[in-house]
Design an enzyme around this catalytic site. Structure first.
Site, PDB file in Angstrom:
ATOM      1  N   ARG A  39       0.793  -1.228   0.000  1.00 21.61           N
ATOM      2  CA  ARG A  39       0.000   0.000   0.000  1.00 21.61           C
ATOM      3  C   ARG A  39       0.830   1.285   0.000  1.00 21.61           C
ATOM      4  NH1 ARG A  39      -5.042  -0.329   4.081  1.00 21.61           N
ATOM      5  NH2 ARG A  39      -5.571   1.499   2.868  1.00 21.61           N
ATOM      6  N   HIS A  85      -8.217  -3.868  -6.715  1.00 23.09           N
ATOM      7  CA  HIS A  85      -7.895  -3.140  -5.476  1.00 23.09           C
ATOM      8  C   HIS A  85      -9.094  -3.140  -4.529  1.00 23.09           C
ATOM      9  CE1 HIS A  85      -5.013  -0.501  -3.446  1.00 23.09           C
ATOM     10  NE2 HIS A  85      -6.003   0.290  -3.100  1.00 23.09           N
ATOM     11  N   TYR A 129     -18.889  13.102 -11.584  1.00 21.42           N
ATOM     12  CA  TYR A 129     -18.888  14.291 -12.429  1.00 21.42           C
ATOM     13  C   TYR A 129     -17.616  14.420 -13.266  1.00 21.42           C
ATOM     14  CZ  TYR A 129     -22.698  15.732  -9.356  1.00 21.42           C
ATOM     15  OH  TYR A 129     -23.861  15.785  -8.658  1.00 21.42           O
TER      16      TYR A 129
END
Length: 846
Positions: A39, A85, A129
């Protein structure tokens, strides 16, 4: 009963006995390594963390190339979550956003469309968006990934495979940097300029023995997206040679005048990772809190063309002092602490510049070798087919007969293999060949392709046989990357290291008047507080003193000068002028014990002012009883506020005056009864601090020394009596005598009513400031005081408002061409309260 025993045995068989400390240690280490590897830390080869690698690979699979259309970020995030993931969608979207921000990455690998946040800390719009796709340079990260150039491993549920590292034709780690917090460790790697990194890689390939220090000639240092100025190279050298270093980044600025004639500071670049909106707010808060009083307004005029933060200054503000305050108290100057921690061979390691470049070159070498082997295999497979087609074309009539006589393709294949010694692939290639390929032109194309493939095979084999040739390909391809995407450096690197700031950096350098009273009250005021008057003017009140106190020392100095204090016990102290508290014109000031560690029985008897401690300069002192000594100024460098011994005094004696002298200087020693001795300073040998000194001038029983002046060709000696009379005398009027003589008469005083107060060296460029016993301050142009002979009585230079008042101190300052003005200040505290405004008399007395 038997059932209960059976149940207990079953529970015991499923119970695991373990040591809690061992279990916690093992579990924690497993968790830590999972965070570190899976990570938080980038891989040194491609410079990517797993989440970034998965985002780019998923966009590659989705076909989101730079030349293609955009896709909703929500689609990309969902695809990454579902395939590779299995974490929160916010973490994936945040990582995607950062890959697209041009103020976060030096070379963004994702092209954004929509609101992806700002340098002001504004968050990006929701993923539903915004849209994105890979940038051209982002595509370079996946070049040749389909040619078995990198290893693949199973995804989280073994349903798919994902790359363990990307081919990374673009050196992401060094050019874009990285930051992350793992368990017990963190990384903070700076971005660099692509052209410089390319030059460094080429230099390393050409000379594998090159050192990290030598590589600095190619990779100059960090190159931040937000530009700025790096102050000094020490932090860069440390980071490149050890993997750890602190880089100081300053904002770029310009100083301009606004329409009103006031200065303003315009910042056009700020340090990396600084929130601009918070920075502007911090500056405005400092303005509101009066922490930086010289700022009148702060505006953020930034737009798409770049950053523009305008700091308007008040009239008279010194821009450099405001800058020092801003750099000290805001993020306009920031530290970037480099810590080059990355995964190398699956383990975290702190890396030098050479190790990072070497790891990247080794990775690219492996990628190109594997790509070449893949291309060689494909070329050999194609050549094998073409060789079969060539055999078929050479025997085309027989081939056609065999195919026509066969029941199906499988039998035809077997017959062709037997007849011409082909394998199954070659036989089926002949069978599948269209009749149109039998034309002469098509036949020649097959032969030409075979020749070309055979040339490629020879090249691939030659390349694989020599490591240096593979490295040459690595060098050639990285140079092409530099030519396509390289740009000029943004961050300037200054050679000079940034010195640590001192208090003086925050103090305006200006002329000030320093007043110290007989009872030890001190203050400083701007020299502009005093307006020059004609000879005989009444002046203004310079201090509201307590009963029985009077101004004993007054001098003019720069606020950055050093003030040395010598006490009646023969000790010397020093402070900077700006360390003396600033006071109002009619205030008594602060007790000198507030900033000097003097004892109760000590009293400051002499004060001198100078710019700095320098070798070859001497301090000459003289006492009331005519004892003098000369000490090198550098001997007092350790005095500071605790003090050191300056002179040993006889019982009842006190220090009167201290001045600077150089070799060959003449000095004038003046007594209160009007006697003066001109002698050479060379006649007084240099002594140590803890000495008594020698006889300077012979005195009568009731006489005392009141002044010591250095003889200067362009100046005259000014002497003033207690009752306000004074005169100037040219130095050439006095003959030089030996030390320890009585000198000659230089002023005719009425010894029953008045004595000389002091003597100064002045010229027409000076004003002289007088202070009376009652605190009245008078400033007079020197040119208004007569030049007379040695024995003259002088002229009236000051008029007192009280009959019993007299002059106790005087000092010279620069001449100011101003209108004559007299300002009367009430003499008592009661009068001050009754009238806050002074009245102007505008009168001149002869």
């Amino acid at each position: 009963m038997d059932d209960e025993i059976t149940k207990a045995d079953d529970i015991n068989s499923r119970t695991i006995i373990a040591d809690v400390s061992t279990e916690m240690k093992t579990s924690y280490l497993n968790y830590a390594m999972s965070v570190i590897i899976s990570r938080a830390l980038p891989d040194v080869r491609d410079g990517l963390k797993p989440v970034h690698r998965r985002i780019l690979y998923d966009m590659y699979e989705m076909g989101l190339k730079a030349s293609g259309p955009y896709k909703k970020c929500a689609r990309i995030v969902g695809d990454v979550l579902g395939k590779y993931h299995p974490h929160g969608d916010a973490s994936v979207y945040d990582a995607l956003v950062r890959l697209a921000q041009d103020f976060s990455l030096r070379y963004p690998v994702v092209t954004p469309q929509g609101n992806f946040g700002s340098i002001d800390g504004d968050p990006p719009a929701a993923m539903r968006y915004t849209e994105s796709k890979m940038s051209k340079i982002g595509e370079e990260m996946l070049t040749d990934i389909g040619k078995n150039t990198v290893d693949f491993g199973p995804n989280y549920d073994d349903s798919l495979e994902e790359p363990t590292v990307l081919p990374a034709a673009f050196p992401f780690l060094l050019t874009n940097g990285s930051s992350g917090i793992a368990v017990g460790m963190a990384t903070n790697m700076a971005p660099h300029n692509l052209n410089e990194v390319v030059d460094g890689i080429c230099a390393l390939i050409d000379n594998p023995d090159i050192s990290s220090l030598e590589l600095i000639d190619y990779v100059k240092g960090p190159d931040f997206p937000s530009a700025g100025i790096i102050c000094g190279k020490k932090g860069i050298v440390d980071a490149f040679t050890t993997g750890k270093g602190k880089v100081v980044i300053r904002s770029r600025y310009e100083i301009e005048e606004n329409d009103k004639g006031h200065d303003r500071i315009i910042f056009t670049e700020i340090p990396y990772q600084v929130n601009k909106a918070e920075l502007v707010k911090k500056i405005d808060d400092l303005r509101k809190d009066n922490a930086i009083p010289n700022i009148s307004q702060v505006r953020d005029e930034s737009d798409r063309d770049g950053i523009r933060i305008v700091v308007e200054l008040k009239q008279g503000a010194v821009p450099n002092i405001v800058l020092n305050m801003l750099f000290s108290r805001t993020a306009l100057q920031s530290n970037f602490n480099i810590y080059n921690l990355a995964l190398k061979d699956g383990r975290p390691k702190v890396l030098t510049l050479k190790e990072m470049l070497s790891s990247y070159v080794d990775h690219r070498e492996i990628v190109i070798e594997r790509r070449t082997r893949y291309d060689l295999q494909k070329a050999e497979e194609r050549a094998h087919i073409l060789e079969g087609l060539k055999i078929g074309l050479d025997n085309i009539d027989e081939v056609i007969e065999i195919i026509k006589a066969s029941e199906d393709n499988n039998i035809a294949s077997l017959e062709l293999q037997k007849r011409f010694g082909l394998d199954a692939k070659q036989a089926f290639a002949i069978i599948d060949m269209k009749l149109g390929r039998l034309s002469h032109l098509e036949t020649q194309k097959i032969l030409d392709e075979l020749a070309e493939i055979e040339a490629q095979i020879a090249y691939f084999k030659d390349l694989l046989s020599d490591r240096n040739k593979i490295l040459a390909v690595v060098k050639k391809e990285i140079q092409e990357i530099g030519q396509k995407y390289g740009d000029r450096r943004r961050t300037e690197i200054q050679e000079r290291e940034l010195d640590s700031t001192t208090d003086a950096d925050f103090i305006k350098e200006e002329q000030v008047v320093v007043l110290i009273s007989n009872k030890g009250f001190a203050k400083r005021l701007s020299a502009e507080e005093y307006k020059a008057q004609s000879r005989g003017g009444k002046g203004v009140r310079g201090a509201k003193l307590t009963d029985g106190d009077f101004i004993e020392h007054l001098f003019i100095a720069s606020s950055h000068d050093i003030v040395m204090y010598v006490t009646n016990l023969g000790k010397a102290y020093y402070t900077y002028v700006y360390e003396i508290p600033e006071g109002a014109k009619n205030s008594k000031g602060a007790n000198i014990k507030n900033f000097l560690q003097i004892e109760n029985q000590e009293k400051v008897t002499s004060i001198i002012c100078f710019e700095d401690f320098k070798d070859g300069e001497y301090l000459m002192m003289i006492t009331k009883y005519g004892i003098t000594k000369k000490v090198e100024l550098s001997a007092f460098v350790n005095a500071k506020k605790r003090g050191v011994k300056a002179i040993i005094l006889d019982e009842g004696d006190s220090l009167v005056q201290s001045i600077f002298v150089n070799e060959g200087d003449d000095v004038m020693i003046v007594s209160k009864t009007g006697k003066g001795l001109r002698t050479s300073s060379d006649s007084i040998r240099t002594m140590g601090r803890s000495t008594r000194g020698v006889r300077a001038m012979k005195l009568l029983d009731d006489d005392e020394i009141i002044g010591l002046v250095r003889v200067e060709e362009d100046k005259r000696i000014l002497m003033v009596t207690e009752n306000g009379k004074g005169k100037q005398v040219r130095f050439e009027e006095f003959n030089s005598h030996g030390r320890a003589t009585m000198g000659q008469k230089i002023y005719s005083v009425d010894e029953k009513t008045s004595y000389l107060v002091n003597a100064l060296a002045v010229n027409d460029d000076n004003d002289v400031v007088f202070v009376s016993l009652n605190g009245q301050t008078i400033r007079v142009h020197v040119k208004d005081i007569s030049i007379q002979g040695r024995t003259a009585h002088g002229v009236k230079v000051a008029t007192f408002k009280k009959k019993d008042d007299y002059i106790v101190a005087m000092a010279a300052t620069n001449y100011q061409e101003e209108s004559d003005e007299e300002v009367e200040i009430p003499e008592t505290a009661e009068e001050t309260e009754a009238s806050n405004d002074a009245t102007n008399d505008n009168q001149t007395e002869e």
